[in-house]
Design a protein around this motif. Structure first.
Motif, PDB file in Angstrom:
ATOM      1  N   ASP A  16       0.821  -1.206   0.000  1.00  0.00           N
ATOM      2  CA  ASP A  16       0.000   0.000   0.000  1.00  0.00           C
ATOM      3  C   ASP A  16       0.859   1.263   0.000  1.00  0.00           C
ATOM      4  OD1 ASP A  16      -2.518   1.242  -0.016  1.00  0.00           O
ATOM      5  OD2 ASP A  16      -2.434   1.527   2.160  1.00  0.00           O
ATOM      6  N   ARG A  17       0.481   2.200  -0.861  1.00  0.00           N
ATOM      7  CA  ARG A  17       1.101   3.527  -0.955  1.00  0.00           C
ATOM      8  C   ARG A  17       2.603   3.483  -1.213  1.00  0.00           C
ATOM      9  NH1 ARG A  17      -2.930   7.350  -0.402  1.00  0.00           N
ATOM     10  NH2 ARG A  17      -4.714   6.534   0.698  1.00  0.00           N
ATOM     11  N   THR A  18       3.016   2.617  -2.136  1.00  0.00           N
ATOM     12  CA  THR A  18       4.420   2.556  -2.537  1.00  0.00           C
ATOM     13  C   THR A  18       4.521   2.706  -4.046  1.00  0.00           C
ATOM     14  OG1 THR A  18       4.400   0.138  -2.710  1.00  0.00           O
ATOM     15  CG2 THR A  18       5.077   1.081  -0.595  1.00  0.00           C
ATOM     16  N   ASP A  19       5.657   3.225  -4.492  1.00  0.00           N
ATOM     17  CA  ASP A  19       5.845   3.419  -5.927  1.00  0.00           C
ATOM     18  C   ASP A  19       7.198   2.899  -6.402  1.00  0.00           C
ATOM     19  OD1 ASP A  19       7.433   5.394  -4.834  1.00  0.00           O
ATOM     20  OD2 ASP A  19       6.525   7.034  -5.951  1.00  0.00           O
ATOM     21  N   GLY A  20       7.593   1.754  -5.867  1.00  0.00           N
ATOM     22  CA  GLY A  20       8.765   1.049  -6.353  1.00  0.00           C
ATOM     23  C   GLY A  20      10.005   1.361  -5.545  1.00  0.00           C
ATOM     24  N   PRO A  21      11.092   0.767  -5.930  1.00  0.00           N
ATOM     25  CA  PRO A  21      11.251  -0.053  -7.139  1.00  0.00           C
ATOM     26  C   PRO A  21      10.921  -1.537  -6.962  1.00  0.00           C
ATOM     27  CG  PRO A  21      13.387   0.260  -6.135  1.00  0.00           C
ATOM     28  CD  PRO A  21      12.387   1.035  -5.286  1.00  0.00           C
ATOM     29  N   TYR A  22      10.712  -1.976  -5.712  1.00  0.00           N
ATOM     30  CA  TYR A  22      10.502  -3.415  -5.509  1.00  0.00           C
ATOM     31  C   TYR A  22       9.082  -3.775  -5.068  1.00  0.00           C
ATOM     32  CZ  TYR A  22      15.514  -3.073  -5.801  1.00  0.00           C
ATOM     33  OH  TYR A  22      16.776  -2.779  -6.229  1.00  0.00           O
ATOM     34  N   THR A  23       8.314  -2.786  -4.650  1.00  0.00           N
ATOM     35  CA  THR A  23       6.902  -2.983  -4.319  1.00  0.00           C
ATOM     36  C   THR A  23       6.120  -1.796  -4.874  1.00  0.00           C
ATOM     37  OG1 THR A  23       7.043  -1.849  -2.183  1.00  0.00           O
ATOM     38  CG2 THR A  23       7.412  -4.244  -2.179  1.00  0.00           C
ATOM     39  N   PHE A  24       4.843  -2.045  -5.170  1.00  0.00           N
ATOM     40  CA  PHE A  24       4.001  -1.001  -5.746  1.00  0.00           C
ATOM     41  C   PHE A  24       2.582  -1.125  -5.222  1.00  0.00           C
ATOM     42  CE2 PHE A  24       7.260  -1.831  -8.903  1.00  0.00           C
ATOM     43  CZ  PHE A  24       7.652  -0.553  -9.297  1.00  0.00           C
ATOM     44  N   ASP A  25       1.866  -0.017  -5.258  1.00  0.00           N
ATOM     45  CA  ASP A  25       0.416  -0.094  -5.243  1.00  0.00           C
ATOM     46  C   ASP A  25      -0.001   0.283  -6.660  1.00  0.00           C
ATOM     47  OD1 ASP A  25       0.472   2.707  -5.418  1.00  0.00           O
ATOM     48  OD2 ASP A  25      -0.634   3.036  -3.569  1.00  0.00           O
ATOM     49  N   CYS A  26      -1.293   0.371  -6.933  1.00  0.00           N
ATOM     50  CA  CYS A  26      -1.712   0.561  -8.322  1.00  0.00           C
ATOM     51  C   CYS A  26      -1.273   1.911  -8.889  1.00  0.00           C
ATOM     52  CB  CYS A  26      -3.207   0.346  -8.486  1.00  0.00           C
ATOM     53  SG  CYS A  26      -4.265   1.432  -7.508  1.00  0.00           S
ATOM     54  N   VAL A  27      -1.347   2.972  -8.091  1.00  0.00           N
ATOM     55  CA  VAL A  27      -0.918   4.279  -8.585  1.00  0.00           C
ATOM     56  C   VAL A  27       0.594   4.317  -8.739  1.00  0.00           C
ATOM     57  CG1 VAL A  27      -0.868   6.760  -8.092  1.00  0.00           C
ATOM     58  CG2 VAL A  27      -2.942   5.442  -7.666  1.00  0.00           C
ATOM     59  N   GLY A  28       1.309   3.698  -7.827  1.00  0.00           N
ATOM     60  CA  GLY A  28       2.766   3.621  -7.954  1.00  0.00           C
ATOM     61  C   GLY A  28       3.184   2.893  -9.220  1.00  0.00           C
ATOM     62  N   LEU A  29       2.425   1.888  -9.614  1.00  0.00           N
ATOM     63  CA  LEU A  29       2.702   1.160 -10.848  1.00  0.00           C
ATOM     64  C   LEU A  29       2.503   2.064 -12.065  1.00  0.00           C
ATOM     65  CD1 LEU A  29       3.532  -1.592 -11.995  1.00  0.00           C
ATOM     66  CD2 LEU A  29       1.108  -2.208 -12.006  1.00  0.00           C
ATOM     67  N   PHE A  34       5.019   5.526 -16.370  1.00  0.00           N
ATOM     68  CA  PHE A  34       5.263   6.868 -16.896  1.00  0.00           C
ATOM     69  C   PHE A  34       6.750   7.216 -16.840  1.00  0.00           C
ATOM     70  CE2 PHE A  34       0.776   8.862 -16.247  1.00  0.00           C
ATOM     71  CZ  PHE A  34       0.240   7.895 -17.068  1.00  0.00           C
ATOM     72  N   ARG A  35       7.423   6.855 -15.745  1.00  0.00           N
ATOM     73  CA  ARG A  35       8.878   7.101 -15.655  1.00  0.00           C
ATOM     74  C   ARG A  35       9.603   6.384 -16.781  1.00  0.00           C
ATOM     75  NH1 ARG A  35       8.157   7.171  -9.906  1.00  0.00           N
ATOM     76  NH2 ARG A  35       8.232   4.927  -9.747  1.00  0.00           N
ATOM     77  N   ARG A  36       9.233   5.122 -17.021  1.00  0.00           N
ATOM     78  CA  ARG A  36       9.885   4.341 -18.069  1.00  0.00           C
ATOM     79  C   ARG A  36       9.612   4.909 -19.456  1.00  0.00           C
ATOM     80  NH1 ARG A  36      10.217  -1.937 -16.336  1.00  0.00           N
ATOM     81  NH2 ARG A  36      10.954  -1.554 -14.217  1.00  0.00           N
ATOM     82  N   ALA A  37       8.503   5.597 -19.609  1.00  0.00           N
ATOM     83  CA  ALA A  37       8.168   6.221 -20.894  1.00  0.00           C
ATOM     84  C   ALA A  37       8.905   7.547 -21.071  1.00  0.00           C
ATOM     85  CB  ALA A  37       6.661   6.452 -20.990  1.00  0.00           C
ATOM     86  N   GLY A  38       9.567   8.001 -20.018  1.00  0.00           N
ATOM     87  CA  GLY A  38      10.271   9.271 -20.084  1.00  0.00           C
ATOM     88  C   GLY A  38       9.379  10.467 -19.832  1.00  0.00           C
ATOM     89  N   TRP A  39       8.168  10.210 -19.339  1.00  0.00           N
ATOM     90  CA  TRP A  39       7.259  11.299 -19.018  1.00  0.00           C
ATOM     91  C   TRP A  39       7.666  11.887 -17.673  1.00  0.00           C
ATOM     92  CZ3 TRP A  39       1.760   8.968 -20.280  1.00  0.00           C
ATOM     93  CH2 TRP A  39       1.705   8.683 -21.648  1.00  0.00           C
ATOM     94  N   SER A  40       7.542  13.167 -17.535  1.00  0.00           N
ATOM     95  CA  SER A  40       7.911  13.834 -16.299  1.00  0.00           C
ATOM     96  C   SER A  40       6.944  13.426 -15.202  1.00  0.00           C
ATOM     97  CB  SER A  40       7.875  15.348 -16.478  1.00  0.00           C
ATOM     98  OG  SER A  40       7.995  15.973 -15.221  1.00  0.00           O
ATOM     99  N   THR A  41       7.437  12.697 -14.231  1.00  0.00           N
ATOM    100  CA  THR A  41       6.537  12.305 -13.144  1.00  0.00           C
ATOM    101  C   THR A  41       6.251  13.475 -12.223  1.00  0.00           C
ATOM    102  OG1 THR A  41       8.400  11.463 -11.849  1.00  0.00           O
ATOM    103  CG2 THR A  41       7.176   9.873 -13.199  1.00  0.00           C
TER     104      THR A  41
END
Length: 139
Positions: A16-29, A34-41
């Protein structure tokens, strides 16, 4: 057509409420895609902002960085989605989101507490209530 490498995400666990790199919630995913696409997070709302926005489906979003592109209302998604489109599903306790990673194949990735990150066809995202797209100027 934009695509990102995501195979290394498959199977990573939910937290819950994580955005990586080893665990995620849905928004973190979504943020990771978006980061991998090169979009400005920096232009992407924080997890708290997204949760607040999707919690109030009637909110005025005129100044919000997301535009609604479909409203299936719980029915199957029938339109073709673009890379980065975010599909909102009403979960049991709060909203859940998945993100399109391969538009030609209509493939999204999602995460579940009991399964971790997984890939699925957009058509399998049941109970979808809305599809949102980050405004192009912010990508």
């Amino acid at each position: 057509m934009m695509r990102v490498h995501y195979a290394d995400l498959i199977g990573l666990p939910y937290a819950d409420r994580t955005d990586g790199p080893y665990t995620f919630d849905c928004v973190g995913l979504v943020l990771e895609v978006f980061r991998r696409a090169g979009w400005s997070t920096g232009s992407v709302p924080t997890m708290e902002n997204v949760y607040a926005r999707v919690a109030d489906l009637n909110a005025d979003v005129s100044d919000h960085p997301w535009e609604q592109v479909a409203a299936p209302g719980g029915a199957p998604i029938t339109r073709r989605l673009d890379f980065g489109d975010v599909v909102m599903v009403l979960g049991d306790t709060r909203p859940h989101v998945s993100v399109v990673v391969d538009a030609p194949a209509q493939l999204a990735i999602s995460i579940a507490e009991n399964a971790g990150v997984y890939a699925c066809a957009v058509s399998r995202l049941t109970r979808a209530t809305a599809v949102y797209r980050l405004q192009e100027a912010l990508r």
